[in-house]
Design a protein around this motif. Structure first.
Motif, PDB file in Angstrom:
ATOM      1  N   MET A  35       2.224   1.755  -0.403  1.00 39.27           N
ATOM      2  CA  MET A  35       2.913   3.040  -0.498  1.00 39.27           C
ATOM      3  C   MET A  35       4.191   2.953   0.322  1.00 39.27           C
ATOM      4  SD  MET A  35      -0.204   5.689  -0.137  1.00 39.27           S
ATOM      5  CE  MET A  35       0.630   7.002  -0.973  1.00 39.27           C
ATOM      6  N   ASP A  54      12.604   7.796   1.925  1.00 37.89           N
ATOM      7  CA  ASP A  54      12.125   8.408   0.693  1.00 37.89           C
ATOM      8  C   ASP A  54      10.768   7.829   0.319  1.00 37.89           C
ATOM      9  OD1 ASP A  54      14.628   9.761   0.384  1.00 37.89           O
ATOM     10  OD2 ASP A  54      15.477   7.867  -0.320  1.00 37.89           O
ATOM     11  N   SER A  56       6.462   9.266  -1.142  1.00 37.10           N
ATOM     12  CA  SER A  56       5.545  10.363  -1.432  1.00 37.10           C
ATOM     13  C   SER A  56       5.122  11.040  -0.132  1.00 37.10           C
ATOM     14  CB  SER A  56       4.304   9.836  -2.155  1.00 37.10           C
ATOM     15  OG  SER A  56       3.535   9.037  -1.265  1.00 37.10           O
ATOM     16  N   GLN A  57       4.577  12.232  -0.254  1.00 36.04           N
ATOM     17  CA  GLN A  57       4.065  12.958   0.913  1.00 36.04           C
ATOM     18  C   GLN A  57       3.037  12.104   1.643  1.00 36.04           C
ATOM     19  OE1 GLN A  57       4.980  15.898   2.211  1.00 36.04           O
ATOM     20  NE2 GLN A  57       3.424  15.857   3.786  1.00 36.04           N
ATOM     21  N   GLU A  58       2.114  11.506   0.903  1.00 33.87           N
ATOM     22  CA  GLU A  58       1.068  10.686   1.511  1.00 33.87           C
ATOM     23  C   GLU A  58       1.659   9.474   2.222  1.00 33.87           C
ATOM     24  OE1 GLU A  58      -3.156   8.519   0.382  1.00 33.87           O
ATOM     25  OE2 GLU A  58      -1.988   9.452  -1.203  1.00 33.87           O
TER      26      GLU A  58
END
Length: 142
Positions: A35, A54, A56-58
């Motif tokens: 990720m 930049d 994902s939230q996770e």
């Protein structure tokens, strides 16, 4: 900007040997290969790490946890990461294990693997957690 608090005297020892920002950035990149955070910037300001990038939230939450679980870091700021009051974060206490934590949050000690999987970047071995380490407690899907 989200702000997470950490135990300053707990965590992996990376700081004070030169290029603290580079070491934290490398730790995040190595630990979150599945990720990634694009355009990751790391700035160390005393006992605070400011992250930009930049993803994902996770991915951002995991990057913040990786940075915060470094000895000498008390706070992590990362735009887009919710304050800990908005998310289930837990600071490991003396005597804790993942089954105990699972029972506390889910009412079932056998769901410890959900916590482990959500924190693989911070917990490398589920039998090696330590007091002061902060982890995410994922919400159970209904």
């Amino acid at each position: 900007m989200g702000l997470l608090s950490f135990a300053i005297d707990a965590g992996k020892k990376l700081l004070g040997l030169g290029d603290d920002e580079g070491k934290i950035k490398e730790e995040i990149k190595l630990s979150s290969q599945t990720m990634p955070i694009e355009n990751l910037e790391v700035k160390v300001e005393g006992d605070t790490v400011v992250l930009k990038g930049d993803g994902s939230q996770e991915a951002k939450e995991k990057a913040a946890l990786i940075a915060g679980n470094i000895e000498g870091i008390k706070k992590v700021e990362f735009e887009g990461v919710r304050d800990e009051s908005d998310e289930n974060y837990y600071e490991i206490q003396k005597g804790d294990n993942l089954s105990k934590i699972s029972k506390k949050f889910y009412g079932n000690p056998n769901l410890y693997n959900k916590i482990f999987e959500a924190n693989r970047e911070v917990i490398k071995d589920m039998d090696l957690i330590y007091p002061g380490q902060k982890i995410r407690i994922p919400k159970l899907e209904k």
